[in-house]
Motif scaffolding. Structure first.
Motif, mmCIF file in Angstrom:
data_model
loop_
_atom_site.group_PDB
_atom_site.id
_atom_site.type_symbol
_atom_site.label_atom_id
_atom_site.label_comp_id
_atom_site.label_asym_id
_atom_site.label_seq_id
_atom_site.Cartn_x
_atom_site.Cartn_y
_atom_site.Cartn_z
ATOM 1 N N GLU B 526 -0.735 5.480 10.118
ATOM 2 C CA GLU B 526 0.643 5.970 10.203
ATOM 3 C C GLU B 526 0.932 6.524 11.583
ATOM 4 N N SER B 527 -0.083 7.178 12.144
ATOM 5 C CA SER B 527 0.038 7.713 13.494
ATOM 6 C C SER B 527 -1.379 7.989 13.972
ATOM 7 N N PRO B 528 -1.546 8.250 15.257
ATOM 8 C CA PRO B 528 -2.904 8.546 15.736
ATOM 9 C C PRO B 528 -3.499 9.780 15.063
ATOM 10 N N ARG B 529 -2.639 10.577 14.426
ATOM 11 C CA ARG B 529 -3.156 11.772 13.752
ATOM 12 C C ARG B 529 -3.806 11.442 12.409
ATOM 13 N N GLU B 530 -3.510 10.269 11.881
ATOM 14 C CA GLU B 530 -4.179 9.869 10.639
ATOM 15 C C GLU B 530 -5.520 9.235 11.009
ATOM 16 N N ASN B 531 -6.609 9.920 10.718
ATOM 17 C CA ASN B 531 -7.895 9.372 11.144
ATOM 18 C C ASN B 531 -8.357 8.246 10.222
ATOM 19 N N PHE B 532 -9.457 7.621 10.631
ATOM 20 C CA PHE B 532 -9.919 6.424 9.927
ATOM 21 C C PHE B 532 -10.122 6.678 8.431
ATOM 22 N N LEU B 533 -10.816 7.776 8.121
ATOM 23 C CA LEU B 533 -11.128 8.033 6.716
ATOM 24 C C LEU B 533 -9.854 8.278 5.895
ATOM 25 N N GLN B 534 -8.935 9.026 6.483
ATOM 26 C CA GLN B 534 -7.672 9.273 5.777
ATOM 27 C C GLN B 534 -6.941 7.957 5.517
ATOM 28 N N ALA B 535 -6.961 7.087 6.524
ATOM 29 C CA ALA B 535 -6.261 5.804 6.372
ATOM 30 C C ALA B 535 -6.919 4.958 5.284
ATOM 31 N N VAL B 536 -8.247 4.930 5.277
ATOM 32 C CA VAL B 536 -8.939 4.141 4.251
ATOM 33 C C VAL B 536 -8.627 4.704 2.865
ATOM 34 N N ARG B 537 -8.576 6.031 2.778
ATOM 35 C CA ARG B 537 -8.286 6.633 1.465
ATOM 36 C C ARG B 537 -6.849 6.336 1.029
ATOM 37 N N ARG B 538 -5.956 6.269 1.982
ATOM 38 C CA ARG B 538 -4.562 5.986 1.629
ATOM 39 C C ARG B 538 -4.377 4.506 1.284
ATOM 40 N N LEU B 539 -5.016 3.647 2.093
ATOM 41 C CA LEU B 539 -4.747 2.216 1.975
ATOM 42 C C LEU B 539 -5.616 1.511 0.938
ATOM 43 N N GLY B 540 -6.776 2.106 0.633
ATOM 44 C CA GLY B 540 -7.735 1.367 -0.184
ATOM 45 C C GLY B 540 -8.380 0.277 0.654
ATOM 46 N N GLU B 541 -9.251 -0.493 0.013
ATOM 47 C CA GLU B 541 -9.984 -1.486 0.813
ATOM 48 C C GLU B 541 -9.224 -2.774 1.027
ATOM 49 N N THR B 542 -8.179 -2.989 0.226
ATOM 50 C CA THR B 542 -7.552 -4.312 0.217
ATOM 51 C C THR B 542 -7.206 -4.854 1.605
ATOM 52 N N PRO B 543 -6.479 -4.095 2.430
ATOM 53 C CA PRO B 543 -6.131 -4.677 3.731
ATOM 54 C C PRO B 543 -7.359 -4.972 4.593
ATOM 55 N N PHE B 544 -8.391 -4.165 4.450
ATOM 56 C CA PHE B 544 -9.601 -4.386 5.241
ATOM 57 C C PHE B 544 -10.316 -5.638 4.756
ATOM 58 N N ARG B 545 -10.362 -5.757 3.445
ATOM 59 C CA ARG B 545 -11.006 -6.934 2.868
ATOM 60 C C ARG B 545 -10.245 -8.185 3.294
ATOM 61 N N ALA B 546 -8.936 -8.091 3.235
ATOM 62 C CA ALA B 546 -8.121 -9.248 3.613
ATOM 63 C C ALA B 546 -8.402 -9.644 5.060
ATOM 64 N N ALA B 547 -8.476 -8.647 5.928
ATOM 65 C CA ALA B 547 -8.718 -8.954 7.340
ATOM 66 C C ALA B 547 -10.114 -9.530 7.547
ATOM 67 N N LEU B 548 -11.080 -8.992 6.808
ATOM 68 C CA LEU B 548 -12.465 -9.433 6.999
ATOM 69 C C LEU B 548 -12.710 -10.836 6.490
ATOM 70 N N TYR B 549 -12.087 -11.149 5.369
ATOM 71 C CA TYR B 549 -12.432 -12.415 4.733
ATOM 72 C C TYR B 549 -11.294 -13.425 4.822
ATOM 73 N N ALA B 550 -10.327 -13.136 5.708
ATOM 74 C CA ALA B 550 -9.156 -14.000 5.818
ATOM 75 C C ALA B 550 -9.537 -15.448 6.075
ATOM 76 N N GLU B 551 -10.427 -15.619 7.048
ATOM 77 C CA GLU B 551 -10.762 -16.999 7.449
ATOM 78 C C GLU B 551 -11.404 -17.764 6.304
ATOM 79 N N VAL B 552 -12.195 -17.019 5.514
ATOM 80 C CA VAL B 552 -12.933 -17.677 4.435
ATOM 81 C C VAL B 552 -11.989 -18.115 3.322
ATOM 82 N N ALA B 553 -10.952 -17.281 3.071
ATOM 83 C CA ALA B 553 -10.080 -17.544 1.918
ATOM 84 C C ALA B 553 -9.255 -18.814 2.111
#
Ligand code: SF4
Lengths: 107, 553
Positions: B526-553
């Motif tokens: 949301e902003s540089p003040r939202e650190n990595f852990l806060q962002a992961v807790r807010r977003l869940g893994e879905t966007p990260f998973r999507a980015a990681l496995y995009a090519e495979v899907a």
């Protein structure tokens, strides 16, 4: 302890020296070498087992500890373990290429 | 710092002589390997891939100049010129010869150190917050309690052969820097409504094959009851913990299988039976031990140091270091300095003998002769005058110890992994080094902000990967090194176990995968003040998973 699968064609016996803990390999003359190039390469299971029996005698004689067979390949004149773990042991130390900590050991 | 009394001294030197005799008998063939192995393990001596490894206890991570100099001497004389700090605040020497161990233990005893209970199914080295006695958010110093626990647990006859090893950690501050909730017993110092000191007690936390966060068993335990209650916990564990299966033998499994309510009931029952007897801590004894940890004589200083401010204004490198590596101190005019051991090209946790000596010099000169080992494999100077920080920085820089990245993405925990460890499935150190290289640019690291990467070379989880914001676990897939990534773990007071994002990555892919995760965070925060852990807790893994496995899907 990770043992090599039986039946694979090439095997050598490895262990750690009791006093120093160094990685050692059994040679054809029944001595131990830190260099895998000097290892006796068993080409069949019977020879491999016989080498292990010989190695275990050196456990009783308090020369080495924890001997076991590892799978190897011949690459030209060299002998190379199949598993990464054994390749790292055979090379005598970690695979770390850069060690800035140790640069400071010499200053 | 705690000083040995006559009893401690005699006990440790007797133990050295006993082991000298045992090593002698092993070398002469009088003892077989099967007879000797449990004896060497009781003295912290393991056989690793390339050599013997000696693990030395550093109770609650406390060191001083004399201890560091002795460790440096041992590193030079008996090892290969370096040592390795672990996530248990201990130090390991990786290139030890059996014949030298009695001499080494004798040398350690001269500076009140040993390797007892650094292995085996006993109560291990008690760990504590590395900012103890200096942190601004501290209720009280946890080290006296850790020391009391150490004395109680040392060679405790009933608890020498537990079902499995047992680890205790104590935090005295609101912010948990000691990862207490992933220990067998986690003790959080608190005050009750009446202002009395005591502990919130967690039981059954742990990492490894089956990670669990510790369960709350007691909201408030008065401080005098520390030993009675811990004895009750360990006794219940010793009686009911499983001995049939090594992988199910830790107290976390007992708590999980019996349920926390049942475990609490048994602990309270046992506690009721022993309460009020020999283990109740008298005020005088608490005070006697606390006196060893009395704060050093801090000078009265103004809160602002001109020298410190000036140096930051002039030297941007010092300013960068001060920003990340200096934490506020409870005493005005002082700071807490972190010395990270993870600069680009370094091996996480490794320190050379020359560096140990340099830190000893700095500690003696500028830091009240106190040094701490952190479970993050760094060193800490807990008491430094702000005025002196520029000089400390200059001295650290000369020793190659001034990396300005505490808590940033390259301040990585990594266990020794397959480069040294006989239990490993994959290497950890080279992965940590490659990540540090990839993110080496300091501006980029600062842009990313707080991010803890933790790497283990096998499921034993010495690298605490389960509680890494990004956790990396090395696995063996058909003889190849593979790395499983977890997201969202945290070892602090908001403890969480990371979730596996998906299938593992090869050694060649893993650094790219980390970068993909980081880029996804930068894109979605949301902003540089939202650190990595806060962002992961807010977003869940879905966007990260999507980015990681995009090519495979
Ligand atoms: S996590 Fe595994 S590989 Fe790493 S040090 Fe622990 S046992 Fe060894």
């Amino acid at each position: 302890m990770k043992r090599a699968a039986k039946g694979l064609s090439l095997q050598v016996v490895t262990a750690n020296a009791l006093v120093t803990g160094s990685v050692v390999f059994l040679t054809a003359s029944g001595t131990w070498s830190r260099d895998i190039a000097h290892a006796q390469v068993a080409e069949d299971a019977a020879t491999a087992e016989a080498s292990l029996v010989c190695a275990n005698r050196d456990v009783e004689r308090d020369v080495v500890v924890e001997p076991y067979l590892i799978d190897v390949r011949r690459e030209g004149a060299a002998v190379r373990p199949v598993l990464m773990r054994e390749r790292i042991r055979a090379q005598g130390g970690p695979t770390i290429r850069e060690n800035r900590t140790l640069v400071h050991a010499s200053t | 710092m705690y000083r040995y009394d006559e009893f401690d001294r005699r006990f440790v030197s007797q133990r050295v002589e006993q082991f000298r005799d045992q090593v002698g008998r092993r070398l002469s063939g009088e003892l077989t390997e099967d007879e000797f192995k449990p004896l060497r393990l009781m003295n912290g001596l393991y056989l690793q891939l390339h050599a013997y490894m000696l693990r030395i206890a550093i109770p609650y991570g406390g060191l001083d100049g004399a201890k560091l100099r002795k460790l440096a001497h041992i590193a030079k004389r008996y090892d290969r010129g370096f040592g390795h700090f672990t996530t248990r605040q201990n130090l390991q020497f990786h290139w030890i010869e059996l014949k030298d161990v009695p001499e080494i233990l004798g040398e350690l005893a001269q500076v009140e150190m040993h390797a007892i209970q650094t292995s085996g199914n006993c109560i291990r080295n008690v760990s504590a917050d590395h900012f103890s006695g200096a942190a601004v958010d501290e209720i009280t110093d946890p080290r006296p309690y850790a020391e009391i626990l150490r004395q109680w647990s040392s060679l405790h006859p009933e608890f020498t052969y537990l079902p499995r090893k047992f680890k205790i950690a104590v935090s005295g501050a609101a912010h948990d820097r000691a990862a207490i909730q992933v220990h067998d017993i986690g003790l959080q110092i608190v005050r009750d409504g009446a202002g009395r000191l005591g502990f919130t007690v967690y039981v059954g936390g742990g990492l490894g094959r089956t990670p669990f966060i510790g369960k709350l068993v007691r909201e408030f335990l008065p401080e005098s009851e520390l030993l009675s209650y811990c004895e009750a916990i360990v006794r219940v564990y010793n009686q009911f913990g499983r001995r049939d299966n090594k992988f199910k033998a830790r107290i976390k499994i007992l708590v999980h299988e019996a349920g926390v309510d049942e475990i609490r009931r048994r602990i309270e029952e046992e506690y009721a039976a022993i309460q009020g007897h020999a283990l109740t801590l008298p005020r005088a004894e608490l005070d006697r031990i606390a006196a060893y940890f009395a704060p050093p004589a801090h000078e009265t200083m103004p809160p602002l140091s001109e020298a410190y401010e000036q140096a930051q204004a002039i030297d941007p490198r010092f300013a960068a270091w001060a920003e990340r590596n200096v934490a506020p101190h409870r005493v005005s005019g002082y700071g807490i300095a972190t010395i990270t051991l993870k600069g680009v090209g370094e091996v996480p946790g490794d320190i050379s003998a020359a560096q140990m000596e340099a830190v000893a010099d700095i500690a003696e000169r500028y830091a009240c002769d106190e040094v701490r080992v952190s479970h993050e494999q760094n060193l800490v100077l807990p008491h430094v005058k702000l005025d002196d920080l520029p000089l400390v920085y200059a001295a650290l820089e000369r020793a190659g110890l001034a990396s300005p990245h505490a808590g940033l993405i390259t301040d990585i925990i990594a266990c020794p992994g397959l480069d040294y460890c006989a239990l490993a499935n994959a290497r950890s150190i080279p992965v940590a080094q490659r990540i540090a290289q990839r993110f080496g640019d300091l501006d980029r690291q600062r842009e990313i902000g707080d991010l803890k990467i933790k790497i283990s070379g096998c499921i034993n989880a010495c690298g605490h990967h389960h509680v890494g914001h990004i956790g990396i676990l090395g696995v063996d897939r058909k003889g190849e090194e593979f790395y499983q990534i977890t997201l969202g773990g945290s070892g602090d007071e908001h403890c969480s176990i990371g979730d596996i994002v998906g299938k593992g990555f090869s050694s060649a892919e893993v650094v790219d995968a980390v970068e993909t995760i980081v880029d996804t965070y930068l894109r979605l925060r949301e902003s540089p003040r939202e650190n990595f852990l806060q962002a992961v807790r807010r977003l869940g893994e879905t966007p990260f998973r999507a980015a990681l496995y995009a090519e495979v899907a």
